[in-house]
Design an enzyme around this catalytic site. Structure first.
Site, PDB file in Angstrom:
ATOM      1  N   HIS A   1       6.084   6.907   6.063  1.00  0.00           N
ATOM      2  CA  HIS A   1       5.660   6.363   4.765  1.00  0.00           C
ATOM      3  C   HIS A   1       5.033   7.478   3.935  1.00  0.00           C
ATOM      4  O   HIS A   1       4.784   8.570   4.446  1.00  0.00           O
ATOM      5  CB  HIS A   1       4.669   5.211   4.988  1.00  0.00           C
ATOM      6  CG  HIS A   1       3.439   5.647   5.716  1.00  0.00           C
ATOM      7  ND1 HIS A   1       3.299   5.535   7.079  1.00  0.00           N
ATOM      8  CD2 HIS A   1       2.303   6.255   5.278  1.00  0.00           C
ATOM      9  CE1 HIS A   1       2.138   6.039   7.443  1.00  0.00           C
ATOM     10  NE2 HIS A   1       1.514   6.496   6.372  1.00  0.00           N
TER      11      HIS A   1
ATOM     12  N   HIS B   1       2.298   9.062   0.850  1.00  0.00           N
ATOM     13  CA  HIS B   1       1.032   8.997   0.120  1.00  0.00           C
ATOM     14  C   HIS B   1       1.131   9.893  -1.115  1.00  0.00           C
ATOM     15  O   HIS B   1       1.589  11.039  -1.025  1.00  0.00           O
ATOM     16  CB  HIS B   1      -0.134   9.487   0.980  1.00  0.00           C
ATOM     17  CG  HIS B   1      -0.397   8.624   2.172  1.00  0.00           C
ATOM     18  ND1 HIS B   1      -1.255   7.551   2.148  1.00  0.00           N
ATOM     19  CD2 HIS B   1       0.113   8.670   3.430  1.00  0.00           C
ATOM     20  CE1 HIS B   1      -1.279   6.978   3.346  1.00  0.00           C
ATOM     21  NE2 HIS B   1      -0.456   7.639   4.142  1.00  0.00           N
TER      22      HIS B   1
ATOM     23  N   THR C   1      -5.435   6.478   8.500  1.00  0.00           N
ATOM     24  CA  THR C   1      -6.105   6.701   7.209  1.00  0.00           C
ATOM     25  C   THR C   1      -6.186   5.426   6.390  1.00  0.00           C
ATOM     26  O   THR C   1      -6.557   5.452   5.225  1.00  0.00           O
ATOM     27  CB  THR C   1      -5.382   7.792   6.391  1.00  0.00           C
ATOM     28  OG1 THR C   1      -4.067   7.320   6.052  1.00  0.00           O
ATOM     29  CG2 THR C   1      -5.288   9.099   7.167  1.00  0.00           C
ATOM     30  N   THR C   2      -5.838   4.303   7.015  1.00  0.00           N
ATOM     31  CA  THR C   2      -5.990   2.985   6.391  1.00  0.00           C
ATOM     32  C   THR C   2      -6.702   2.071   7.391  1.00  0.00           C
ATOM     33  O   THR C   2      -6.659   2.324   8.595  1.00  0.00           O
ATOM     34  CB  THR C   2      -4.619   2.367   6.041  1.00  0.00           C
ATOM     35  OG1 THR C   2      -3.821   2.296   7.230  1.00  0.00           O
ATOM     36  CG2 THR C   2      -3.893   3.192   4.991  1.00  0.00           C
TER      37      THR C   2
ATOM     38  N   HIS D   1       0.823  -1.215   0.000  1.00  0.00           N
ATOM     39  CA  HIS D   1       0.000   0.000   0.000  1.00  0.00           C
ATOM     40  C   HIS D   1       0.855   1.261   0.000  1.00  0.00           C
ATOM     41  O   HIS D   1       0.411   2.319  -0.439  1.00  0.00           O
ATOM     42  CB  HIS D   1      -0.909   0.038   1.223  1.00  0.00           C
ATOM     43  CG  HIS D   1      -1.898  -1.074   1.278  1.00  0.00           C
ATOM     44  ND1 HIS D   1      -2.910  -1.227   0.360  1.00  0.00           N
ATOM     45  CD2 HIS D   1      -2.030  -2.121   2.134  1.00  0.00           C
ATOM     46  CE1 HIS D   1      -3.617  -2.298   0.650  1.00  0.00           C
ATOM     47  NE2 HIS D   1      -3.105  -2.858   1.718  1.00  0.00           N
TER      48      HIS D   1
ATOM     49  N   HIS E   1       4.009  10.682   6.270  1.00  0.00           N
ATOM     50  CA  HIS E   1       3.461  10.520   7.618  1.00  0.00           C
ATOM     51  C   HIS E   1       4.523   9.901   8.513  1.00  0.00           C
ATOM     52  O   HIS E   1       4.957   8.773   8.273  1.00  0.00           O
ATOM     53  CB  HIS E   1       2.230   9.613   7.592  1.00  0.00           C
ATOM     54  CG  HIS E   1       1.038  10.248   6.968  1.00  0.00           C
ATOM     55  ND1 HIS E   1      -0.036   9.533   6.472  1.00  0.00           N
ATOM     56  CD2 HIS E   1       0.739  11.563   6.770  1.00  0.00           C
ATOM     57  CE1 HIS E   1      -0.945  10.380   6.000  1.00  0.00           C
ATOM     58  NE2 HIS E   1      -0.491  11.608   6.160  1.00  0.00           N
TER      59      HIS E   1
ATOM     60  N   GLU F   1      -2.987  13.210   1.440  1.00  0.00           N
ATOM     61  CA  GLU F   1      -4.283  12.810   2.003  1.00  0.00           C
ATOM     62  C   GLU F   1      -5.009  14.028   2.583  1.00  0.00           C
ATOM     63  O   GLU F   1      -6.181  14.246   2.315  1.00  0.00           O
ATOM     64  CB  GLU F   1      -4.069  11.754   3.091  1.00  0.00           C
ATOM     65  CG  GLU F   1      -3.476  10.482   2.510  1.00  0.00           C
ATOM     66  CD  GLU F   1      -3.855   9.256   3.297  1.00  0.00           C
ATOM     67  OE1 GLU F   1      -3.435   9.160   4.459  1.00  0.00           O
ATOM     68  OE2 GLU F   1      -4.580   8.407   2.744  1.00  0.00           O
TER      69      GLU F   1
HETATM   70 ZN   LIG Z   1      -0.223   7.497   6.130  1.00  0.00          ZN
END
Ligand SMILES: [Zn+2]
Length: 252
Positions: free
Chosen positions: A115, A117, A202-203, A90, A134, A121
């Site tokens: 990690h 995105h 957020t996951t 992901h 993040h 986000e």
């Molecule tokens: Zn994140």
């Protein structure tokens, strides 16, 4: 709409109900950023993901932030870490050695990993950015998280990414490890201003245990660097969630 509701006749009703039952266990449950396993369905994929339909979810569109005189700059104590990069299917995740932390509201949160995105986000006044990192920190006593979000804009090459871009693991579950050390402090902007609010992962499982700290200042990466990471991660941003009466505070 479940397919059984499209069928007529009570004959099908009992079997339909069984098929529609949400699985208790989330073990092996697959989620995605698009389609049937996408963000609008995460809360229905299994019982353990029900929080994804909760009322204090992330990300959000940051607007109407209220200045709060009790806030202060986030105190950071970041040491260096050896290199341990994971492609978890992901995102591209840099796992961080123990021994680095931040202090938020008098509580220590230890840096676990960061990690990426693509695109961002969080939005600010409806505006997205091409990438957001993040930095995930955990309080050992409560298990609650404090996550620092930093926006990237296209510009000068990012030195940390430049160092690792050719080593980012391409395949799901692949890792790249090395004894070489670096510091996550290189991903923080110069300015100490930030937005903060209470939210969630957020996951999935979307746990509502996160104090979000979204930095006001941005950092840069080159267009090619952002493209390279997006090629590995694909688009991995959850759409913004309703604020549901939450207040966003700002430290300038
Ligand atoms: Zn994140």
């Amino acid at each position: 709409m479940p397919i059984c509701l499209l069928l007529s006749g009570a004959l099908f009703l009992s079997s339909c109900k069984k098929e529609d039952k949400i699985p208790e266990s989330c073990d092996g449950i697959h989620w995605e950023y698009t389609g049937e396993d996408g963000p609008t369905h995460w809360g229905e994929l299994c019982v353990g993901y029900a929080e994804c339909d909760g009322s204090t979810q992330s990300p959000v569109d940051i607007k109407g932030a209220v200045a709060d005189g009790t806030l202060s700059a986030i105190a950071k104590a970041y040491a260096t870490s050896k290199t341990n990069i994971l492609n978890n299917g992901h995102t591209i995740q840099f796992n961080y050695d123990a021994g680095s932390s931040i202090t938020v509201n008098g509580l220590q949160y230890d840096l676990l990993q960061f990690h990426f995105h693509t695109h961002s986000e969080h939005l600010v006044n409806g505006v997205s950015h091409p990438m957001e990192v993040h930095l995930v920190h955990k309080n050992a006593a409560t298990g609650n998280l404090a996550v620092i979000g930093v926006f990237f804009e296209e510009g000068a090459e990012n030195p940390l990414l430049a160092h690792y871009i050719d080593h980012l693991p391409v395949n799901h579950d692949e890792t790249f490890t090395s004894d070489e050390t670096y510091t996550a402090a290189d991903l923080l902007p110069a300015g100490t201003g930030y937005y903060t609010y209470s939210g969630s992962l957020t996951t999935p499982p979307c746990s509502e245990i996160v104090t979000w700290i979204v930095m006001k200042d941005h950092i840069t990466a080159s267009t090619a660097q952002i493209h390279d990471i997006e090629t590995l991660e694909h688009e991995n941003f959850r759409p913004v969630q309703p604020l549901e009466g939450r207040t966003i505070k700002v430290f300038n």
